[in-house]
Design an enzyme around this catalytic site. Sequence first.
Site, PDB file in Angstrom:
ATOM      1  N   PHE A  24      33.417  42.774  44.678  1.00  0.00           N
ATOM      2  CA  PHE A  24      33.640  41.350  44.007  1.00  0.00           C
ATOM      3  C   PHE A  24      32.369  40.523  44.527  1.00  0.00           C
ATOM      4  O   PHE A  24      32.620  39.810  45.140  1.00  0.00           O
ATOM      5  CB  PHE A  24      35.104  40.869  44.476  1.00  0.00           C
ATOM      6  N   HIS A  25      31.301  41.028  44.136  1.00  0.00           N
ATOM      7  CA  HIS A  25      29.895  40.365  44.487  1.00  0.00           C
ATOM      8  C   HIS A  25      29.922  39.130  43.794  1.00  0.00           C
ATOM      9  O   HIS A  25      30.567  38.886  42.973  1.00  0.00           O
ATOM     10  CB  HIS A  25      28.727  41.153  44.549  1.00  0.00           C
ATOM     11  N   LEU A  26      28.907  38.264  43.902  1.00  0.00           N
ATOM     12  CA  LEU A  26      28.418  37.135  43.482  1.00  0.00           C
ATOM     13  C   LEU A  26      28.509  37.117  41.815  1.00  0.00           C
ATOM     14  O   LEU A  26      29.101  36.453  41.041  1.00  0.00           O
ATOM     15  CB  LEU A  26      27.263  36.489  43.922  1.00  0.00           C
TER      16      LEU A  26
ATOM     17  N   ALA B 171      32.114  37.949  40.663  1.00  0.00           N
ATOM     18  CA  ALA B 171      32.930  36.769  40.845  1.00  0.00           C
ATOM     19  C   ALA B 171      32.572  35.534  39.896  1.00  0.00           C
ATOM     20  O   ALA B 171      33.307  34.784  39.432  1.00  0.00           O
ATOM     21  CB  ALA B 171      32.613  36.135  42.207  1.00  0.00           C
TER      22      ALA B 171
ATOM     23  N   GLU C  14      29.668  46.801  35.106  1.00  0.00           N
ATOM     24  CA  GLU C  14      28.615  47.587  35.881  1.00  0.00           C
ATOM     25  C   GLU C  14      28.866  49.315  35.331  1.00  0.00           C
ATOM     26  O   GLU C  14      29.822  49.796  35.074  1.00  0.00           O
ATOM     27  CB  GLU C  14      28.912  47.531  37.433  1.00  0.00           C
TER      28      GLU C  14
END
Length: 90
Positions: A15-17, A20, A88
Site C-alpha cells: 500500500f505504497h503512495l 494509497a 500493477e
Amino acid sequence: MAIIKKVKILNRLGFHLRAAAEFVKTCSKFKCRVLVRNSRGEVNGKSILNLMTLAAAYGTELDLIFEGEDARKALRAVEGLFLNKFGEKE
C-alpha cells in the site's frame, strides 16, 4: 450500520503512495465514511497521510469499514482496486 470487508494486499509493492492515492481518489467519490484498520490502528480512508501510517506491505490484511448511504457502492469500487492489484503488473 457499517459494512466491514476484510481485504488482503496482493500487489508486491504494498500500500505504497501511488496505491494509497488511488484508494483516496476512489473513496472521495462517495459520501460515506471509509475507515481502514490493521494491527497498527484505524485511520480515515480519505486521507493519504493517515493511510501511509499503516505501513501496509504485501500480504497485509486490512479491514475496510464503510458507513453511510452509498457504502455498498463504495465497497464494490474499492474492492476492485485490491483485486486488480491497483493496476500493477506483479
